[in-house]
Design an enzyme around this catalytic site. Structure first.
Site, PDB file in Angstrom:
ATOM      1  N   GLU A 260       0.780  -1.286  -0.110  1.00  0.00           N
ATOM      2  CA  GLU A 260       0.010  -0.019   0.093  1.00  0.00           C
ATOM      3  C   GLU A 260       0.692   1.296   0.190  1.00  0.00           C
ATOM      4  O   GLU A 260       0.601   2.414  -0.501  1.00  0.00           O
ATOM      5  CB  GLU A 260      -0.960  -0.034   1.188  1.00  0.00           C
ATOM      6  CG  GLU A 260      -2.016  -1.278   1.228  1.00  0.00           C
ATOM      7  CD  GLU A 260      -2.850  -1.434  -0.012  1.00  0.00           C
ATOM      8  OE1 GLU A 260      -3.091  -0.267  -0.462  1.00  0.00           O
ATOM      9  OE2 GLU A 260      -2.907  -2.396  -0.471  1.00  0.00           O
ATOM     10  N   TRP A 263       1.920   1.722  -3.452  1.00  0.00           N
ATOM     11  CA  TRP A 263       0.689   2.230  -4.225  1.00  0.00           C
ATOM     12  C   TRP A 263       0.729   4.014  -3.745  1.00  0.00           C
ATOM     13  O   TRP A 263       0.539   4.809  -5.074  1.00  0.00           O
ATOM     14  CB  TRP A 263      -0.556   2.044  -3.666  1.00  0.00           C
ATOM     15  CG  TRP A 263      -1.197   0.789  -4.267  1.00  0.00           C
ATOM     16  CD1 TRP A 263      -1.356  -0.502  -4.016  1.00  0.00           C
ATOM     17  CD2 TRP A 263      -1.678   0.722  -5.907  1.00  0.00           C
ATOM     18  NE1 TRP A 263      -1.948  -1.061  -4.864  1.00  0.00           N
ATOM     19  CE2 TRP A 263      -2.393  -0.436  -6.010  1.00  0.00           C
ATOM     20  CE3 TRP A 263      -2.243   1.667  -6.853  1.00  0.00           C
ATOM     21  CZ2 TRP A 263      -2.941  -1.029  -7.151  1.00  0.00           C
ATOM     22  CZ3 TRP A 263      -2.672   1.238  -8.124  1.00  0.00           C
ATOM     23  CH2 TRP A 263      -3.076   0.272  -8.159  1.00  0.00           C
ATOM     24  N   ASN A 326     -11.010   2.383   3.108  1.00  0.00           N
ATOM     25  CA  ASN A 326     -10.532   2.249   1.731  1.00  0.00           C
ATOM     26  C   ASN A 326     -11.462   1.389   1.027  1.00  0.00           C
ATOM     27  O   ASN A 326     -11.946   1.857  -0.146  1.00  0.00           O
ATOM     28  CB  ASN A 326      -9.099   1.630   1.698  1.00  0.00           C
ATOM     29  CG  ASN A 326      -8.892   1.256  -0.026  1.00  0.00           C
ATOM     30  OD1 ASN A 326      -8.701   2.324  -0.665  1.00  0.00           O
ATOM     31  ND2 ASN A 326      -8.758   0.169  -0.250  1.00  0.00           N
ATOM     32  N   TRP A 344     -16.696  12.167 -11.813  1.00  0.00           N
ATOM     33  CA  TRP A 344     -15.817  11.777 -10.557  1.00  0.00           C
ATOM     34  C   TRP A 344     -15.149  13.007 -10.039  1.00  0.00           C
ATOM     35  O   TRP A 344     -14.876  13.044  -8.735  1.00  0.00           O
ATOM     36  CB  TRP A 344     -15.003  10.599 -10.988  1.00  0.00           C
ATOM     37  CG  TRP A 344     -13.761  11.199 -12.166  1.00  0.00           C
ATOM     38  CD1 TRP A 344     -13.893  11.087 -13.302  1.00  0.00           C
ATOM     39  CD2 TRP A 344     -12.512  11.766 -11.895  1.00  0.00           C
ATOM     40  NE1 TRP A 344     -12.916  11.614 -14.152  1.00  0.00           N
ATOM     41  CE2 TRP A 344     -11.905  12.348 -13.253  1.00  0.00           C
ATOM     42  CE3 TRP A 344     -11.822  12.541 -10.889  1.00  0.00           C
ATOM     43  CZ2 TRP A 344     -10.807  12.817 -13.507  1.00  0.00           C
ATOM     44  CZ3 TRP A 344     -10.570  12.971 -10.962  1.00  0.00           C
ATOM     45  CH2 TRP A 344     -10.126  13.366 -12.316  1.00  0.00           C
ATOM     46  N   TRP A 367     -10.130   7.876  -7.281  1.00  0.00           N
ATOM     47  CA  TRP A 367     -11.263   8.349  -7.912  1.00  0.00           C
ATOM     48  C   TRP A 367     -11.202   7.808  -9.372  1.00  0.00           C
ATOM     49  O   TRP A 367     -12.455   7.438 -10.052  1.00  0.00           O
ATOM     50  CB  TRP A 367     -11.472   9.898  -7.957  1.00  0.00           C
ATOM     51  CG  TRP A 367     -12.346  10.091  -6.602  1.00  0.00           C
ATOM     52  CD1 TRP A 367     -11.689  10.521  -5.331  1.00  0.00           C
ATOM     53  CD2 TRP A 367     -13.805   9.958  -6.405  1.00  0.00           C
ATOM     54  NE1 TRP A 367     -12.904  10.486  -4.601  1.00  0.00           N
ATOM     55  CE2 TRP A 367     -14.025  10.151  -5.084  1.00  0.00           C
ATOM     56  CE3 TRP A 367     -14.779   9.571  -7.358  1.00  0.00           C
ATOM     57  CZ2 TRP A 367     -15.226  10.388  -4.519  1.00  0.00           C
ATOM     58  CZ3 TRP A 367     -16.093   9.445  -6.899  1.00  0.00           C
ATOM     59  CH2 TRP A 367     -16.584   9.908  -5.620  1.00  0.00           C
TER      60      TRP A 367
HETATM   61  C1  LIG Z   1     -11.692   7.045  -4.151  1.00  0.00           C
HETATM   62  C2  LIG Z   1     -10.679   7.168  -3.160  1.00  0.00           C
HETATM   63  C3  LIG Z   1     -10.168   8.161  -2.689  1.00  0.00           C
HETATM   64  C4  LIG Z   1      -8.722   8.124  -1.989  1.00  0.00           C
HETATM   65  N1  LIG Z   1      -8.291   9.334  -1.470  1.00  0.00           N
HETATM   66  C5  LIG Z   1      -7.207   9.283  -0.493  1.00  0.00           C
HETATM   67  C6  LIG Z   1      -6.436  10.216  -0.048  1.00  0.00           C
HETATM   68  O1  LIG Z   1      -7.067  11.687  -0.219  1.00  0.00           O
HETATM   69  N2  LIG Z   1      -5.278  10.298   0.528  1.00  0.00           N
HETATM   70  C7  LIG Z   1      -4.897   8.936   0.764  1.00  0.00           C
HETATM   71  O2  LIG Z   1      -3.939   8.913   1.693  1.00  0.00           O
HETATM   72  N3  LIG Z   1      -5.282   7.696   0.283  1.00  0.00           N
HETATM   73  C8  LIG Z   1      -6.524   7.769  -0.497  1.00  0.00           C
HETATM   74  N4  LIG Z   1      -7.045   6.778  -0.907  1.00  0.00           N
HETATM   75  C9  LIG Z   1      -6.351   5.650  -0.804  1.00  0.00           C
HETATM   76  C10 LIG Z   1      -6.750   4.747   0.750  1.00  0.00           C
HETATM   77  O3  LIG Z   1      -8.025   4.620   0.690  1.00  0.00           O
HETATM   78  C11 LIG Z   1      -6.507   5.385   1.797  1.00  0.00           C
HETATM   79  O4  LIG Z   1      -4.628   5.689   1.921  1.00  0.00           O
HETATM   80  C12 LIG Z   1      -6.177   4.429   2.915  1.00  0.00           C
HETATM   81  O5  LIG Z   1      -7.780   4.041   3.229  1.00  0.00           O
HETATM   82  C13 LIG Z   1      -6.077   5.378   4.253  1.00  0.00           C
HETATM   83  O6  LIG Z   1      -6.285   4.548   5.560  1.00  0.00           O
HETATM   84  P1  LIG Z   1      -4.943   4.059   6.620  1.00  0.00           P
HETATM   85  O7  LIG Z   1      -4.322   5.273   6.631  1.00  0.00           O
HETATM   86  O8  LIG Z   1      -5.891   3.366   7.600  1.00  0.00           O
HETATM   87  O9  LIG Z   1      -4.367   3.223   5.358  1.00  0.00           O
HETATM   88  P2  LIG Z   1      -3.511   1.704   5.577  1.00  0.00           P
HETATM   89  O10 LIG Z   1      -4.506   0.752   4.852  1.00  0.00           O
HETATM   90  O11 LIG Z   1      -3.245   1.550   6.979  1.00  0.00           O
HETATM   91  O12 LIG Z   1      -2.459   1.662   4.574  1.00  0.00           O
HETATM   92  C14 LIG Z   1      -1.059   2.575   4.919  1.00  0.00           C
HETATM   93  C15 LIG Z   1      -0.845   3.795   3.868  1.00  0.00           C
HETATM   94  O13 LIG Z   1      -0.427   3.294   2.749  1.00  0.00           O
HETATM   95  C16 LIG Z   1      -1.282   4.140   1.894  1.00  0.00           C
HETATM   96  N5  LIG Z   1      -2.355   3.551   1.172  1.00  0.00           N
HETATM   97  C17 LIG Z   1      -3.004   2.688   1.444  1.00  0.00           C
HETATM   98  N6  LIG Z   1      -3.942   2.249   0.478  1.00  0.00           N
HETATM   99  C18 LIG Z   1      -3.644   3.289  -0.327  1.00  0.00           C
HETATM  100  C19 LIG Z   1      -4.110   3.233  -1.951  1.00  0.00           C
HETATM  101  N7  LIG Z   1      -5.028   2.414  -2.247  1.00  0.00           N
HETATM  102  N8  LIG Z   1      -3.491   4.190  -2.482  1.00  0.00           N
HETATM  103  C20 LIG Z   1      -2.661   4.928  -2.291  1.00  0.00           C
HETATM  104  N9  LIG Z   1      -2.046   4.998  -0.983  1.00  0.00           N
HETATM  105  C21 LIG Z   1      -2.603   3.981  -0.211  1.00  0.00           C
HETATM  106  C22 LIG Z   1      -1.628   5.476   2.539  1.00  0.00           C
HETATM  107  O14 LIG Z   1      -0.838   6.384   2.734  1.00  0.00           O
HETATM  108  C23 LIG Z   1      -1.917   4.612   3.891  1.00  0.00           C
HETATM  109  O15 LIG Z   1      -2.037   5.782   5.063  1.00  0.00           O
HETATM  110  C24 LIG Z   1      -8.126   6.685  -1.666  1.00  0.00           C
HETATM  111  C25 LIG Z   1      -8.792   5.614  -2.148  1.00  0.00           C
HETATM  112  C26 LIG Z   1     -10.076   5.664  -2.816  1.00  0.00           C
HETATM  113  C27 LIG Z   1     -10.605   4.608  -3.370  1.00  0.00           C
END
Ligand SMILES: Cc1cc2nc3c(=O)[nH]c(=O)nc-3n(C[C@H](O)[C@H](O)[C@H](O)COP(=O)(O)OP(=O)(O)OC[C@H]3O[C@@H](n4cnc5c(N)ncnc54)[C@H](O)[C@@H]3O)c2cc1C
Length: 437
Positions: A260, A263, A326, A344, A367
């Protein structure tokens, strides 16, 4: 007292920590006394609609903590509320600046701002030295064999992992050089009120993330349990170091969490190399879609009143906490862009206002993924069914009961604002029409 040869200014932005901070490390090693500097940027703050925007409070508290830590070292943090151009003018009027240091920022606004500031400093004979800090691999470090940027995640990830060496995960030993901070007393910080904001009473996630790493692949998709770290806001503002996180993720047996973080970097690099994607489809043909853009339905989506409990729960969680799980981000984004056929970009802007962890690159990436127009996007004909998503990922309704309590009594819960079967067919038609032209 100012040193004769002038100070090295370190400009904090999305790296609000003293330890393991790349640009700050190089500034401290420069041999010049380091003057720490932060700008509350009017260009950004004046655009924020909510005057109790929790992110401003978060930054404010992080800055207060930095200032207190620097004062303990006999130094201070110079904090200015202005546009970057004028803030720098004030610094240059007051101090003899020999050099300036900062860390890279890849967002289009930031890149433009940094180019302007670097040019204006250069005009005065001052170099702005910038460093990689918020990612493990920078813009030119993970490229395809033909030196072009990757636009598909899996090969990017493969190359990222091949390139990874312990060196890239090693912390910068800033502490060794703390004696090199400039000893001074800065004027008082502007208050939140002076900047037009009030303190938010949001509770911010802590910096703990290790507790979820081991079982992440089993728990991460279920919004009813705490299976993800919620570290996003700390990554966004640099109150944690990516090297520390990636190092822990890499040494964990289970690599899904590290994935992640990759990503995150992938989307940052996509935005850096393709800045037009901040408001244009990555695949240009998707900009031809004829959106329905029904404002009432958009409002119902924003408020969490669509009649689809998993969508409503997500939107209410976002509105109440500034966070959305997420899996539910994917469901709500798909519902808006495909079931409601709303552009979107409307959803992206709404998330941008509300998410504590808002990060332009990941938000736009997420998005566009949901809408089918981005890199790695789900094919447009794969349309999430909100009911089956709910059954699969919130089978015991734990999440829904928390955010949509009235769902317990079906008679009080609104009917769906759109029939999914109808919406699916309409979406397929609209997308086909745009793509087959
Ligand atoms: C429509 C949409 C909008 C989103 N907007 C954002 C946003 O504005 N900012 C954001 O940081 N993430 C965004 N994400 C990605 C992801 O949803 C979040 O990073 C994640 O939910 C954050 O929760 P967490 O800190 O508990 O992540 P964890 O699941 O614990 O992951 C750790 C870190 O990994 C990174 N990460 C995790 N999943 C993704 C992913 N799919 N894409 C990119 N990085 C990821 C983040 O920095 C996150 O804090 C978005 C996803 C979608 C589908």
């Amino acid at each position: 007292m100012q040193s004769k040869e002038g100070v090295a200014v370190f400009w904090f932005r999305r790296d609000l920590r003293l330890e393991d901070n790349a640009g700050l490390y190089y500034a401290l090693k420069s041999g010049k006394p380091v003057l720490p500097f932060f700008i509350f940027d009017k260009e950004i703050l004046d655009d924020l609609k909510d005057k109790d925007d929790a992110r401003v409070t978060f930054i404010y508290q992080a800055i207060e903590e930095l200032k207190a830590a620097l004062k303990k070292l006999g130094s201070d943090l110079l904090v200015v509320y202005d546009t970057p151009e004028y803030a720098w003018k004030k610094v240059l009027e007051k101090y003899s600046v020999a050099e300036a240091y900062t860390n890279h920022d890849y967002e289009p606004y930031a890149a433009q701002r940094d180019t302007q500031i670097a040019a204006s400093l250069k005009g005065r004979g001052i170099a702005l030295k910038t460093y990689k800090d918020q990612v493990i691999f920078d813009r030119g470090e993970v490229l395809k064999d033909d030196s072009k940027p990757y636009t598909v995640f899996t090969p990017y990830k493969r190359k990222w992992l091949e390139t990874l060496k312990p060196f890239y995960l090693t912390a910068y030993p800033n502490k060794k050089y703390f004696k090199n901070f400039y000893l001074f007393e800065a004027p008082a910080m502007p208050t939140l009120k002076e900047m037009g904001f009030v303190k938010s009473d949001r509770v911010f996630p802590d910096k703990e993330y290790r507790d979820v790493m081991d079982d992440y692949s089993k728990t991460r998709d279920y919004p009813g349990i705490k299976g993800t770290s919620r570290i996003g806001i700390h990554l966004r503002f640099g109150t944690v170091s990516i090297r520390q996180l990636a190092s822990d993720g890499n040494s964990c047996n289970e690599k899904t969490w590290l994935n992640e973080l990759i990503w995150r970097e992938f989307y940052m690099m996509v935005l850096y190399h393709f800045p037009q994607t901040m408001d244009h489809a990555f695949r240009p043909e998707y900009d031809r879609i004829q959106w329905v853009n029904d404002e009432k339905q958009f409002e119902a989506w924003c408020k969490g009143e669509t009649g689809y409990p998993i969508v409503d729960a997500g939107m209410r969680e976002l509105n109440a906490t500034g966070y959305m799980h997420n899996r539910v981000r994917m469901i709500t984004a798909s519902f808006l862009s495909k079931d409601l056929l709303i552009d979107w970009r409307w959803g992206e802007h709404y998330f941008a206002q509300k998410l504590l962890d808002y990060e332009m690159a990941s938000n736009v990436g997420g998005w566009q993924w949901a809408a089918g127009s981005g890199t790695d996007a789900a094919p447009y004909f794969r349309i999430f069914n909100p009911e089956s998503q709910q059954k699969k990922f919130d089978p015991d309704l734990k999440y829904i009961k928390k955010w949509v309590p009235e769902y317990a009594d079906f008679t009080k819960y609104p009917r769906p604002i759109v029939d999914h079967k109808f919406a699916r067919e309409r979406c397929l038609k609209a997308f086909k029409a745009a793509l087959n032209r």
